[in-house]
Design an enzyme around this catalytic site. Sequence first.
Site, mmCIF file in Angstrom:
data_model
loop_
_atom_site.group_PDB
_atom_site.id
_atom_site.type_symbol
_atom_site.label_atom_id
_atom_site.label_comp_id
_atom_site.label_asym_id
_atom_site.label_seq_id
_atom_site.Cartn_x
_atom_site.Cartn_y
_atom_site.Cartn_z
ATOM 1 N N GLU A 175 39.271 1.220 3.094
ATOM 2 C CA GLU A 175 40.005 0.216 3.001
ATOM 3 C C GLU A 175 40.702 0.013 1.911
ATOM 4 O OE1 GLU A 175 39.085 -4.714 3.588
ATOM 5 O OE2 GLU A 175 37.502 -3.401 2.733
ATOM 6 N N LYS B 121 42.741 -6.590 10.055
ATOM 7 C CA LYS B 121 41.259 -7.262 9.997
ATOM 8 C C LYS B 121 41.172 -8.465 10.416
ATOM 9 C CE LYS B 121 38.030 -7.343 6.311
ATOM 10 N NZ LYS B 121 37.997 -7.020 4.620
ATOM 11 N N CYS C 246 35.596 -2.958 7.187
ATOM 12 C CA CYS C 246 34.810 -3.725 6.128
ATOM 13 C C CYS C 246 33.934 -4.869 6.681
ATOM 14 C CB CYS C 246 35.352 -3.998 5.023
ATOM 15 S SG CYS C 246 34.683 -4.236 3.566
#
Length: 276
Positions: A41, A112, A154
Amino acid sequence: MAKVGVVQMNSGPDPEINLRQLKKKLKGLQLQGAKLVVTPENCLVFGTRKDYELHAETLGQGPIQSELAQIARQLGIWLLIGSMPIRRTDGAMSTTALLFDDQGELQAHYDKLHMFDVEVADRHHSYRESDTFRPGNDVRVINTPYGNIGLSICYDVRFPQLYSALRAQGADIIVVPAAFTRVTGKAHWDILLRARAIETQCWIVAAAQWGEHDQGRETWGHSMIVDPWGQVVACQEQGTGVLTADVDLGLSEQIRTNMPLLQHARFQVQQCNTEE
């Protein structure tokens, strides 16, 4: 069976510096025979909102994406960029993973879903990702020559419902590019990755940031590849570097046959949009 490579980085706010470091690592992985490479990321820009706004590009356009496409084509690898700032048509930004094929074509992207808006007992203390980025809405599973790849980033790893949806849509490999903080990583990173592998019976490929960054941020590292039985087959604990492992989808099939979790499940996962 395919050799998968993972890059562990210590990225900063300058994409030119990050790209120079990344290219060296990608070349090394290509020489080791990696066909699919996953990067962390924020691998290209890791800084403040001002830094992300300065370097954000429209999806499929811009000098950073052009260079990434050229790298993937020259090395002949499928390249997963863990995230970079993408400017949406409405002017908002998303933190977006990009998947380039070995011809340099952008095959998929993933915005995301879960924003990291938390308090952490470290020097940075308060994290408010939603102040900078707008979350995505779609689940992505991409068909590739090396299996169906489910995309996540993440903080997503804390939400098993997403991973159940990826598995239900046919994922064989799930990637987890990350910049986990040192505090939360030490407590939960290994456990979360292994749990997601066990419950989905997928390979988990997690590429992490490591070390000290601007704004007092410190990341945990420990990039790893986990097999569908939950065993860590490769790990880069500290420092920048690369790792590889042979991903055998036959192992997934065997585990799923012996323990057919998907057929035994009593709760149905709501189907979401899938990109191929």
